[in-house]
Design an enzyme around this catalytic site. Structure first.
Site, PDB file in Angstrom:
ATOM      1  N   GLY A 158       0.814  -1.214   0.000  1.00 46.01           N
ATOM      2  CA  GLY A 158       0.000   0.000   0.000  1.00 46.01           C
ATOM      3  C   GLY A 158       0.842   1.256   0.000  1.00 46.01           C
ATOM      4  CG  ASN A 187       1.604  -8.994   2.322  1.00 46.93           C
ATOM      5  OD1 ASN A 187       0.865  -8.544   1.450  1.00 46.93           O
ATOM      6  ND2 ASN A 187       1.694  -8.453   3.537  1.00 46.93           N
ATOM      7  NE  ARG A 358       6.229  37.581  -5.471  1.00 47.45           N
ATOM      8  CZ  ARG A 358       6.581  37.302  -6.713  1.00 47.45           C
ATOM      9  NH1 ARG A 358       7.066  36.110  -7.025  1.00 47.45           N
ATOM     10  NH2 ARG A 358       6.441  38.204  -7.661  1.00 47.45           N
ATOM     11  CB  SER A 385       7.549  32.004  -7.826  1.00 52.41           C
ATOM     12  OG  SER A 385       7.705  31.996  -9.230  1.00 52.41           O
ATOM     13  CD  GLU A 412       3.632  20.730  -5.709  1.00 49.37           C
ATOM     14  OE1 GLU A 412       3.673  21.643  -6.551  1.00 49.37           O
ATOM     15  OE2 GLU A 412       3.477  19.515  -6.015  1.00 49.37           O
ATOM     16  CG  HIS A 474      -1.918  28.839 -10.971  1.00 52.34           C
ATOM     17  ND1 HIS A 474      -2.525  27.905 -11.781  1.00 52.34           N
ATOM     18  CD2 HIS A 474      -0.587  28.551 -10.996  1.00 52.34           C
ATOM     19  CE1 HIS A 474      -1.603  27.097 -12.295  1.00 52.34           C
ATOM     20  NE2 HIS A 474      -0.426  27.468 -11.829  1.00 52.34           N
TER      21      HIS A 474
END
Length: 668
Positions: A158, A187, A358, A385, A412, A474
């Protein structure tokens, strides 16, 4: 089995797992029963760890990525002498016990990571291995290999199906993390049935393509074969290793072994009895551990572990003599402490200067990087960015692990989970950047960071419809509300450069929760009061950034981020019409909610009931602050593609509209 004591020890792990799951009437017996030999071999023959001190810094790290098999880990912890008692095993999955259904970091001594959401354990192990390589390159010196441990994980089918495992494995191969070894409990069964219903890829070729060494053990009960593969894996330091170990899920259960029925439910009393008979287990008592098994674990785990740590401590003492400054820096980093006076490196911005948050964040990162050597991070292919680059910090790559800039690529989720692994490892203050709208891609890792109380920092830029031309894919809308809903995550959306510096300071000072910094793409003005008020104001989550000039506001304008500047402009326009309002900057709801009622009432006076909230995101949640007589200027639909100023105008984020909405509240 080579020796009866080894067989007895492995059977003890299996029977403890069976008994605990039977008693709890809940759990996953199949994986512990099948994987017991590989886990036993790893823990007793290869792993360097000291149960007397689970926090020994140079211990080998172990992550059970297949967290549903938690009784495998708890049994090993108990037998190895960690502070996990037999009573703890008997309280498996019960309220207040040390043995929850899936392993939880900070809850059970010896558990290195919270796992259960599949795939993330592999990615956290990658992060741990990255931290080890960076710290080794930074602090090791000739004659002093202070940091040189391995990172091990056990995963299942998994885990390998989850996308985050693919992202992380790709990154690990690229970075040539040779001290990372993943044992794959193969398995051929998943929860729903046989694996061939959903999974038929060639795992060997896949991992070889990632740049991993691939090894295979045909018999998961053959500990000599397992040990040989582990020796081969440890010998190749040029690349990570995946060891596929073929096992039988629920090994030994006469009617359920090799079936999905043994994956996630107790065996049942009769099948448990028959299984113990198949193991030739002659002890009638449940939760029984033969004394010779305890003695065996003392001899193979506790005593060697204590000696290895003592030897390391001697080496560390000599290192402190030879390299006192470096040693002091390492000690501080291990303790999670910041250098004295580091906050003096934070920039202060003059009122009037316009700068995207930013961009001010990027300036703050570079200012504090000089003062905080353990600052380490990067971006998911958006460094230019997000403004996350540490200038002159070097690149974290196979030939330069001392570099402080991590190039996560467009991964990400792996970035988020790897950051968790780094924070769990210790010795670093870590951050990762992406566009705010793509926080959805790493949200499960943010959730685990919050659950584990890890002080990871997320740099989430391009925070609103002001992104503009890139359009609704976005432009975040629901994301602020979504992250604010998460327990133990601090969400900070600063209004200007000074609030951004304050937010970074608070994020770095955090020891018990992650912080999401939500930042603008577009320039915003530096406000008059923030140079003086920002740190305490952001720390408390909200503050009066611009009081009504007459001291008696008729209304309150509540805003976050770039909208605070808009509110201040509207305040000036309203004042020109003789209407006096106060502007409240609310960068962090979670911090504000943690304040005493007296402070909250000081910022939001109950007598002032006319309140307008202004935020370029979903309205959900603002009603608690504006009340029945207030109004909300927000966005409850998706964005659009056009220049940012045009979209903001169309969506009502203009001075004229704020003035109009405020006057409407006041009936003017």
């Amino acid at each position: 089995m080579a020796h009866s004591i080894e067989e007895l020890a492995i059977t003890t792990i299996r029977t403890l797992s069976i008994d605990a799951i039977e008693k709890a009437k809940s759990g996953h017996p199949g994986m512990p029963m099948g994987a017991a030999p590989m886990a036993y071999t790893l823990w007793t023959k290869f792993m360097n760890h000291n149960p007397a001190n689970p926090n020994w810094f140079n211990r080998d790290r172990f992550v059970l990525s297949a967290g549903h098999g938690s009784m495998l880990l708890y049994s090993l912890l108990h037998l190895s002498g960690y502070d996990v008692s037999m009573d703890d095993l008997k309280q498996f999955r019960q309220w207040g016990s040390k043995t929850p259904g899936h392993p939880e970091y900070g809850h059970t001594p010896g558990v290195e990571a919270t796992t259960g959401p599949l795939g993330q354990g592999i990615a956290m192990a990658v992060g741990m291995a990255m931290a080890e390589r960076h710290l080794a390159a930074t602090y090791n010196r000739d004659g002093f290999e202070i940091i040189n441990h391995y990172t091990y994980a056990i995963c299942g089918d998994g885990d390998l199906m989850e996308g985050v495992a693919s992202e992380a494995a790709s990154l690990a191969g690229h970075l040539k993390l040779g001290r990372l070894i993943v044992l794959y409990d193969s398995n051929d069964i998943s929860l729903d049935g046989e694996l061939n219903l959903s999974f038929s890829e060639n795992v060997a070729q896949r991992f070889q393509a990632y740049g991993w060494q691939y090894l295979r053990v045909e018999d998961g009960n053959n500990i000599e074969e397992i040990a040989k593969a582990l020796e081969e894996a440890r010998a190749d330091l040029s690349r990570p290793t995946l060891i596929e170990v073929k096992t039988t899920i629920g090994y030994g259960a006469p009617n359920k072994a090799g079936t999905s029925g043994v994956h996630g439910a107790p065996l049942g009393a009769q099948e448990a009895k028959l299984t113990k008979e198949a193991y030739r287990w002659t002890f009638a008592e449940d939760f029984y551990v033969p004394e010779e098994v305890y003695a065996h674990f003392r001899a193979t785990v506790q005593e060697p572990g204590a000696k290895k740590e003592a030897k390391w401590n001697e080496q560390l003492a000599a290192y402190e003599q030879a390299h006192p400054e470096l040693a002091a820096q390492l000690k501080r980093a291990i303790e999670g402490k910041l250098p004295d006076g580091w906050e003096a490196s934070l920039p202060v911005y003059e009122a009037g200067k316009s700068l995207a948050t930013r961009s001010s964040s990027g300036e703050v990162i570079n200012a504090i990087a000089k003062a905080v050597p353990q600052l380490f991070g990067g971006s998911a292919d958006l460094a230019s960015s997000n403004k996350t680059l540490i200038k002159g910090g070097g690149n974290f790559l196979p030939d330069s692990y001392e570099g402080r800039n991590v190039w996560f690529g467009v991964r990400e989720f792996a970035m988020g989970a790897a950051l968790n692994g780094m924070a769990l490892h210790g010795g670093l203050k870590v951050f990762g950047g992406t566009f705010f709208v793509f926080s959805d891609y790493l949200r499960p890792a943010i959730r685990l960071a919050a659950l584990m109380g890890l002080p990871v920092i997320y740099v989430l830029t391009h925070d609103s419809i002001a992104v503009g031309e890139d359009g609704p894919t976005h432009e975040p809308i629901e994301h602020l509300a979504s992250l604010r809903a998460m327990p133990n995550l601090s969400v900070i959306r600063p209004a200007d450069a000074n609030e951004t510096a304050a937010a970074w300071r608070l994020a770095l000072e955090s020891t018990d929760k992650p912080t999401a910094l939500v930042l603008t793409r577009q320039d915003v003005p530096t406000l008059a009061a923030t140079a003086e008020l920002a740190y305490e104001g952001v720390k408390k989550g909200a503050y009066v950034v611009s009081p009504a000039k007459n001291g008696a506001p008729e209304a309150l304008l509540l805003a976050t981020g770039s909208e605070v500047g808009l509110a201040v402009k509207a305040q000036e326009a309203l004042a020109a019409e003789g209407i006096h309002v106060s502007v409240i900057s609310m960068p962090s709801w979670d911090r504000f909610e943690a304040q005493p009622k007296s402070y909250r009432d000081e910022v939001l006076p109950p007598a002032v009931t006319k309140r307008l909230a202004i935020e370029m995101g979903a309205s959900l949640g603002w009603e608690r602050y504006v009340g029945a007589e207030g109004d909300i200027l927000a966005i409850d639909r998706f964005g659009a593609s056009a220049p940012g100023e045009k979209i903001m105008a169309e969506y009502g984020f203009t001075v004229d509209n704020v003035v109009r909405r405020t006057k409407a509240l006041l009936g003017k």
